[in-house]
Design a protein around this motif. Structure first.
Motif, short mmCIF file in Angstrom:
data_model
loop_
_atom_site.label_atom_id
_atom_site.label_comp_id
_atom_site.label_asym_id
_atom_site.label_seq_id
_atom_site.Cartn_x
_atom_site.Cartn_y
_atom_site.Cartn_z
N LEU A 249 0.81 -1.22 0.00
CA LEU A 249 0.00 0.00 0.00
C LEU A 249 0.84 1.27 0.00
O LEU A 249 0.30 2.36 -0.09
CB LEU A 249 -0.92 0.00 1.23
CG LEU A 249 -1.96 -1.12 1.27
CD1 LEU A 249 -2.82 -0.99 2.51
CD2 LEU A 249 -2.82 -1.11 0.02
N GLY A 250 2.14 1.14 0.11
CA GLY A 250 2.98 2.32 0.10
C GLY A 250 2.99 3.07 1.42
O GLY A 250 3.35 4.25 1.47
N ASP A 282 -2.04 5.90 2.77
CA ASP A 282 -1.58 5.16 1.61
C ASP A 282 -2.49 5.46 0.43
O ASP A 282 -3.35 6.34 0.48
CB ASP A 282 -1.53 3.66 1.91
CG ASP A 282 -2.86 3.14 2.45
OD1 ASP A 282 -3.90 3.40 1.82
OD2 ASP A 282 -2.86 2.47 3.50
N ARG A 283 -2.30 4.70 -0.66
CA ARG A 283 -3.07 4.96 -1.87
C ARG A 283 -4.55 4.59 -1.73
O ARG A 283 -5.34 4.89 -2.62
CB ARG A 283 -2.46 4.20 -3.05
CG ARG A 283 -2.35 2.70 -2.86
CD ARG A 283 -1.50 2.07 -3.96
NE ARG A 283 -1.28 0.66 -3.76
CZ ARG A 283 -2.04 -0.30 -4.25
NH1 ARG A 283 -3.12 0.02 -4.95
NH2 ARG A 283 -1.76 -1.57 -4.04
N PRO A 288 -3.96 8.97 8.29
CA PRO A 288 -2.98 8.09 8.92
C PRO A 288 -3.64 7.21 9.99
O PRO A 288 -4.84 7.32 10.25
CB PRO A 288 -1.98 9.07 9.55
CG PRO A 288 -2.81 10.28 9.85
CD PRO A 288 -3.81 10.37 8.73
N ALA A 289 -2.84 6.35 10.58
CA ALA A 289 -3.30 5.48 11.66
C ALA A 289 -2.31 5.56 12.80
O ALA A 289 -1.10 5.72 12.58
CB ALA A 289 -3.46 4.04 11.17
N PHE A 290 -2.82 5.45 14.03
CA PHE A 290 -1.97 5.54 15.22
C PHE A 290 -2.32 4.43 16.19
O PHE A 290 -3.47 3.98 16.29
CB PHE A 290 -2.14 6.89 15.91
CG PHE A 290 -1.77 8.07 15.06
CD1 PHE A 290 -0.44 8.49 14.97
CD2 PHE A 290 -2.73 8.76 14.34
CE1 PHE A 290 -0.10 9.56 14.18
CE2 PHE A 290 -2.40 9.83 13.55
CZ PHE A 290 -1.08 10.25 13.47
N ALA A 291 -1.29 3.98 16.94
CA ALA A 291 -1.49 2.96 17.98
C ALA A 291 -0.38 3.11 19.00
O ALA A 291 0.69 3.67 18.72
CB ALA A 291 -1.48 1.55 17.38
N TYR A 292 -0.64 2.61 20.20
CA TYR A 292 0.44 2.51 21.17
C TYR A 292 0.60 1.04 21.56
O TYR A 292 -0.34 0.24 21.44
CB TYR A 292 0.21 3.40 22.40
CG TYR A 292 -0.99 3.07 23.25
CD1 TYR A 292 -0.91 2.15 24.29
CD2 TYR A 292 -2.21 3.72 23.04
CE1 TYR A 292 -2.02 1.85 25.08
CE2 TYR A 292 -3.32 3.43 23.82
CZ TYR A 292 -3.21 2.49 24.84
OH TYR A 292 -4.31 2.19 25.62
N ARG A 293 1.79 0.71 22.00
CA ARG A 293 2.15 -0.69 22.25
C ARG A 293 3.08 -0.73 23.46
O ARG A 293 3.93 0.15 23.63
CB ARG A 293 2.85 -1.25 21.00
CG ARG A 293 3.40 -2.67 21.09
CD ARG A 293 3.93 -3.06 19.71
NE ARG A 293 4.54 -4.39 19.69
CZ ARG A 293 5.84 -4.62 19.80
NH1 ARG A 293 6.68 -3.60 19.93
NH2 ARG A 293 6.31 -5.85 19.77
#
Length: 464
Positions: A249-250, A282-283, A288-293
């Motif tokens: 997806l780039g 992405d295309r 965007p996407a965000f997460a914490y870990r």
């Protein structure tokens, strides 16, 4: 009719034969390690000293083509070399005649107007076909460099790249990947380090790096936090998604991590970490996407690595394990299965064993999702990889995957005792004189444990 002659110079190592030009293969595979950089030096004390082994193989066809391949494998100090030196030609029987073809040894012609830098890259790319791997040092040394196919790579605590095996080429073939680890002390910068990986220095589909520092390392009086580490990681697919058959997806991945050692021994390290992860649009997505870990990760030098984590997405369409081992060949359905919806927590754990000198790599991974007070969508994966001759096995890539569809209601341990929804796959090269077997096997067990088999084999006769 094909005659394959195998002349072992050592009984300890064998590779594959040389194909005619239209079927040429990449070099055979090297050693590798797993995990990310640490200040602990040395490697797990597996037996092995400086040595030199090799294999001379030949092939001839009825149309007059023949090829010889010499594959030496030796070490000098901290350097390890594996080459694949080829000579080809043609012959006639009546009258007998022999002509050698050294075109592979000749430098490529320089195009008109081509810059010296571009031509230098073309020359290096041309001669790199003779290199299976070149390695200096071991992971966790102050300086570690390896040129060859990536095997079992984990970047940092595994937020972006976790146990990655390059499966874009066959188990018997190589690829000009690059792995680099540098303790910045060598550059006069204390309490810092750098790691870089790419799966192909000429045409990469994965490039990633990580830099880290210990900002309080210069204050030993604060012993409890002096080893606190802050790192920044980045990973992307430089190749255009349109150029790939798989689903790329780039996206670009960025992770900011903070880790604090909880165990620091001479032979074992364990850290508690927290990551903040961002994935660029992405295309197919406009945001965007965000997460914490957060979780634990550690290693016993270069022999054992583990990480266990909890990942919580909180914005956008977040993909877990975006750079998995098969990311170049996955389908759109495979990609959809990587998405973690908001409100769902992902739990995973990975364990790996590396017998580097023997060329044996073992991996196990457990994954589950948690939402609405219930654990679901369990997955268990195990992989065994052999990249040097072990007994009669020249190479092996064996994988086991257990799926837990919601409709079955199976619990984790209960499901491991059945063959329901299990996928087994293996590719191997086995030599039992005077035969060489190339095996490809895939078995799928459905929800009733009924099996569907797919088998590919090739048999060659070897004459010593």
């Amino acid at each position: 009719m094909i005659l394959l002659a195998t002349l072992p110079l050592s009984a300890e190592s064998e590779g594959d034969f040389v194909m005619p030009p239209e079927q040429s293969q990449q070099p055979v595979e090297p050693d590798a390690q797993t995990s990310s950089y640490s200040t602990t030096e040395g490697s797990w004390p597996i037996a092995g000293t400086e040595s030199s082994t090799g294999l001379l193989e030949g092939m001839a066809t009825s149309d007059g083509f023949f090829a010889l391949s010499y594959m030496p494998d030796f070490s000098i100090g901290k350097f390890t070399f594996q080459f694949d030196v080829k000579i080809k030609g043609s012959y006639e029987t009546e009258p007998f005649g022999l002509a050698l073809d050294f075109s592979d040894w000749e430098a490529p012609a320089r195009d008109e107007g081509e810059s010296l830098g571009d031509y230098t890259i073309d020359v290096f790319k041309h001669y790199s076909r003779f290199i299976r791997t070149i390695q200096y040092g071991e992971r966790y040394d102050s300086l570690y460099v390896r040129f060859g196919k990536l095997l079992g790579i984990t970047l940092g605590d595994g937020a972006l790249v976790n146990g990655y095996f390059d499966r874009s080429v066959s188990a018997r073939s190589s690829r000009p990947g690059l792995e680099l680890m540098v303790d910045a002390m060598l550059l006069g910068i204390p309490n810092a380090g750098f790691e870089f990986i790419t799966n192909d220095v000429f045409n990469p589909t994965l490039t990633a790096w990580r830099i880290f520092s210990r900002p309080l390392g210069g204050y030993p009086e604060y012993e409890s936090v002096a080893a606190l580490q802050i790192g920044l990681s980045f990973a992307q697919s430089p190749a255009s998604p349109e150029e790939q058959e798989g689903q790329l997806l780039g996206r670009k991945l960025v992770a900011l991590d903070i880790s604090l050692p909880v165990i620091t021994w001479n032979w074992f390290n364990a850290d508690f970490f927290t990551d903040f992860i961002a994935q660029t649009p992405d295309r197919e997505e406009s945001q965007p996407a965000f997460a914490y870990r957060y979780g634990l990760w550690g290693h016993t030098k270069s022999f054992f690595i583990f990480n266990a984590s909890v990942t919580v997405p909180f914005f956008g369409r977040y993909y877990a394990e975006y750079f998995s081992s098969d990311f170049e060949n996955r389908s759109a359905e495979d990609l959809d299965e990587l998405v973690i919806e908001e409100g769902t927590t992902r739990l995973d754990a990975m364990f790996g064993l590396n017998f580097v000198r023997e060329g044996v790599y073992l991996r196990a991974k457990m994954v589950s999702n948690y939402s609405y007070g219930d654990y679901h969508d369990y997955r268990f994966l195990a992989n065994a990889r052999i990249d040097k001759r072990l007994f009669n096995i020249v190479s092996l890539d064996l994988s086991y995957e257990k799926l837990y569809p919601t409709t079955t209601g199976e619990r984790f341990l209960e499901g491991l005792q059945t063959l329901k929804n299990v996928i087994l796959s293996a590719s191997a090269v086995v030599k039992v004189k005077p035969y060489s077997f190339d095996l490809g096997l895939s078995i799928f067990f459905d929800e009733q444990a009924h099996a569907t088999y797919t088998l590919d084999t090739a048999v060659r006769i070897s004459i010593l």
